[in-house]
Design a protein around this motif. Sequence first.
Motif, short mmCIF file in Angstrom:
data_model
loop_
_atom_site.label_atom_id
_atom_site.label_comp_id
_atom_site.label_asym_id
_atom_site.label_seq_id
_atom_site.Cartn_x
_atom_site.Cartn_y
_atom_site.Cartn_z
N ASP A 99 1.23 -1.49 -0.34
CA ASP A 99 -0.02 -0.39 0.25
C ASP A 99 1.02 1.94 -0.26
OD1 ASP A 99 -2.48 -1.50 0.06
OD2 ASP A 99 -2.54 -1.17 2.00
N ASP A 100 1.54 1.52 1.19
CA ASP A 100 3.08 2.51 0.70
C ASP A 100 4.13 3.05 0.05
OD1 ASP A 100 4.34 0.53 1.18
OD2 ASP A 100 5.24 0.91 3.25
N LEU A 101 3.83 1.64 -1.19
CA LEU A 101 4.64 2.27 -2.25
C LEU A 101 4.54 3.56 -3.07
CD1 LEU A 101 4.86 -1.48 -3.61
CD2 LEU A 101 6.66 -0.54 -2.46
N PRO A 102 5.33 4.02 -3.52
CA PRO A 102 5.54 5.57 -3.53
C PRO A 102 4.98 5.47 -5.61
CG PRO A 102 8.11 4.91 -4.12
CD PRO A 102 6.98 3.70 -3.08
N ASP A 103 4.02 6.16 -6.06
CA ASP A 103 3.23 6.36 -7.03
C ASP A 103 2.85 5.26 -7.60
OD1 ASP A 103 4.35 9.12 -7.28
OD2 ASP A 103 6.44 8.21 -8.32
N VAL A 104 2.46 4.26 -6.71
CA VAL A 104 1.46 3.26 -7.14
C VAL A 104 -0.06 3.68 -6.17
CG1 VAL A 104 1.07 0.89 -6.03
CG2 VAL A 104 3.40 1.92 -7.00
N THR A 105 -1.09 3.68 -7.23
CA THR A 105 -2.24 2.88 -7.24
C THR A 105 -3.14 2.30 -6.56
OG1 THR A 105 -2.69 3.21 -8.87
CG2 THR A 105 -2.26 5.73 -8.16
N ASP A 106 -2.80 1.11 -7.02
CA ASP A 106 -3.15 -0.07 -6.96
C ASP A 106 -2.78 -0.85 -7.25
OD1 ASP A 106 -5.50 -1.71 -6.25
OD2 ASP A 106 -6.99 -1.51 -7.79
#
Length: 823
Positions: A99-106
């Motif tokens: 969930d907390d990966l940068p620039d990742v929405t889904d």
Amino acid sequence: MAELLYRLGSFAARRAWIVIFGWVAILAIAVGGFLIGFKGLTSSFDVPGTASGDVISELEDKLPEYGGAAGTVVFATEDGSALTAEQRAAISALVASSDDLPDVTDVIDPFSTEQERADRQQQIDDGRTQIEDARAQLDAGQEQLDAGVAQLDAAQAQLDQALASGIPADQLAPQQAQIDAGRAQLDAEQTKIDDGRAELEMQSAQLEQGAELLSLADGIRVVSEDGSTALVNVAFSEPRLELQEASKQAVVEHFESEPIDGVEVSFSTEISQGVPQILGVGEVVGVALAGVILIVMLGSLLAASFPLITAILGVAVAALSTLAFSGVVQMASVTPVLGVMLGLAVGIDYALFIIYRHRKQLLQGVEVTDSIALANGTAGNAVVFAGSTVIIALFALNVTGIPFLGLMGTVGGIAVAIAVLIAITLTPALLGAAGTRILSRRARAKLATDAVAPPAVKPMPTWRAVVTSLVAVLALLVIAIPSLSMRLGLPDGSSEPADSSAYQAFTTTAKAFGEGANGTLLVTAELSGGQSDDEILAAQLEIARLLAGEDDVVAVAPIAVSDDGELAAFQVVPAEGPTSESTDALVRDLRGLEYGGEPLGVAGQAAINIDISEALADVLPLYLSVVIGLSFLIMIMVFRSLLVPLIATGGFILSLFATFGAITAVFQWGWGAEVFGIHSTGPVLSFLPVILVGILFGLAMDYQLFLATGMREAYVHGSPARLAVAQGFRAGRSVVIAAGLIMVAVFSGFITSESTIIKSLGFGLALGILLDAFLVRMLLMPALMHLLGRSAWWLPKWLDRVIPNVDVEGANLERTHPPHHTS
């Protein structure tokens, strides 16, 4: 110009250490700028104003969750067996913790997705069962109702008989009222049954629409049928061109952080493709070969080291300076590679031209400082004009209107400009510091002896000129034949290094899910808006049927509808990969479809490939006209001739198409692919033709300049035209051969790169120089010049008066500054 360069060369020779330290200071400034301003490079390419770009912009506006970049993480068992429950749970855990990966929405859990698919199928099966049960209940109710109607009809018949027998109607009124009440009740029940049946049919129709949509999407899976492979889809908030390398690496590190026993993980190119290595073993070997050629040519280790030193310094200054602006201007990963290629090649060649002239004059007994100044004013003058043609060709890439291509040309042009500046400043300084030590001991010992008269030269026989011309033209035309079938595109995962994660992901996905899974298309359709859910479902089914009706479509799935109901998005899986001819044709066919009078929009890798290739093909004629037009004017001014520039240009066009043919044969057809380390063939790099036109034309004119100026110099000094061709050719052939071999060696070093883009650039440039320098400039051009004779130097008198005399040969300079000879 020659006078200015003479003075510059004299100053540099006398103040050598000032010039040397000046360039060291410039290098230090470039290093500082790089450390402060470098912000990374992108591995993606884009062309503004394309059809696929418009689709992505519309998605960013109305369906932003589909407007960003997307990639795939591929999990596959090592032995091909089905993923175990423990392995599935471990994959799902990695998904849940992302969930907390940068620039990742889904991040989509493949097993949840497949379960949802199974649940929907079960819901449809259950719904069908329920509908059948309800239909059976309605049929039973209808039977009961029909029986009641029959009973009422019988009672009514008896009542009618009683009335007919003379019984008064008032005595039968209660029975009639009872029958009428019963009939009213049955009519109400019939209405309920009819309404129920209508509702049931509507539900059945909706259910079958959903079932049909699910069946059309059957080929879209994220867990393979044998259960051995699972795809984790990752959606980013940023478009692919703006996605930071750090964000992609964060995804890689996360999914590799907890290895799963018996499972291999790999990443699609959208995630794993990084910036290619600019310099490697092959490039070092290429420079080393250039060094060997320099030693043979110049006869001294010290002299041979100077072109290498100046070229490497020029590359360092150019690359570091341009990379310092990567935080301000978005740069593609191949941008500095082009600068390095050109900087090394022309940097070595330009220094060689000046050193060769200086060495030749020293052997004739000219004093060191005078020789350096004179070499800089003559050979350096030719370097400036030769470099100008290359710079014009590269900067003209900006007229294409394609940002990444224009930037590549600008960076390459800067690298060449710096190479020219270093050649006419640092090279004289190094020569001044070295003195006569650039000559071998044996050569220095002979300085006091009389110069040996050059051997007598005879013009070539005319029959040989005719045969040479025909053979050279025929050879180039034969090599060019494959270019007639050249296809353009961008590389996909199959062209990545065989041991790379991207290649593993590509091949694993193709094996488990079909080739088309690597080239999915995103199709959009305009809806009328304001529709009900049922109307939207019907519209989606109609569009899906339209898409599925096209050849080479494996599966279609509706994936989203905008909040305003005006845009619907669909995922389409083609039969083959993104660079295949069938997918190319499919994209064009899909763009020809309409819904509601509006054309469908298509995005995806295959669509982007088509758009970029077509955009580049459209601008190529304009670019070619600008480059050749400007260079043609320079050549008229330099050679003071109309036919010599025409010969030069015609020969270049022949060598260019021959280069295209060879590239097509190797990279598209696969001829000799193993020799060059190519494990997968496909379309030719889309922007390669434009790049080759610019670079090869400029470099071809370099060699044309150094050969033809010698011919003109001999002709101007009184030699017959055909003899002047032979004299000029003999005077310049050694240095042009050496320069051509150096170019080929340097460019060939980049063929060993693991990046297909760099490999194809290196191959195209190396082969282009080989064909143009040795077939066109060394064979075809002298033969045609011989056949033309005096007419080769014809120039209308009015034009001769208009154009300035640039004296690129330095004849006037030698008269105004006669060299001093050592006693």
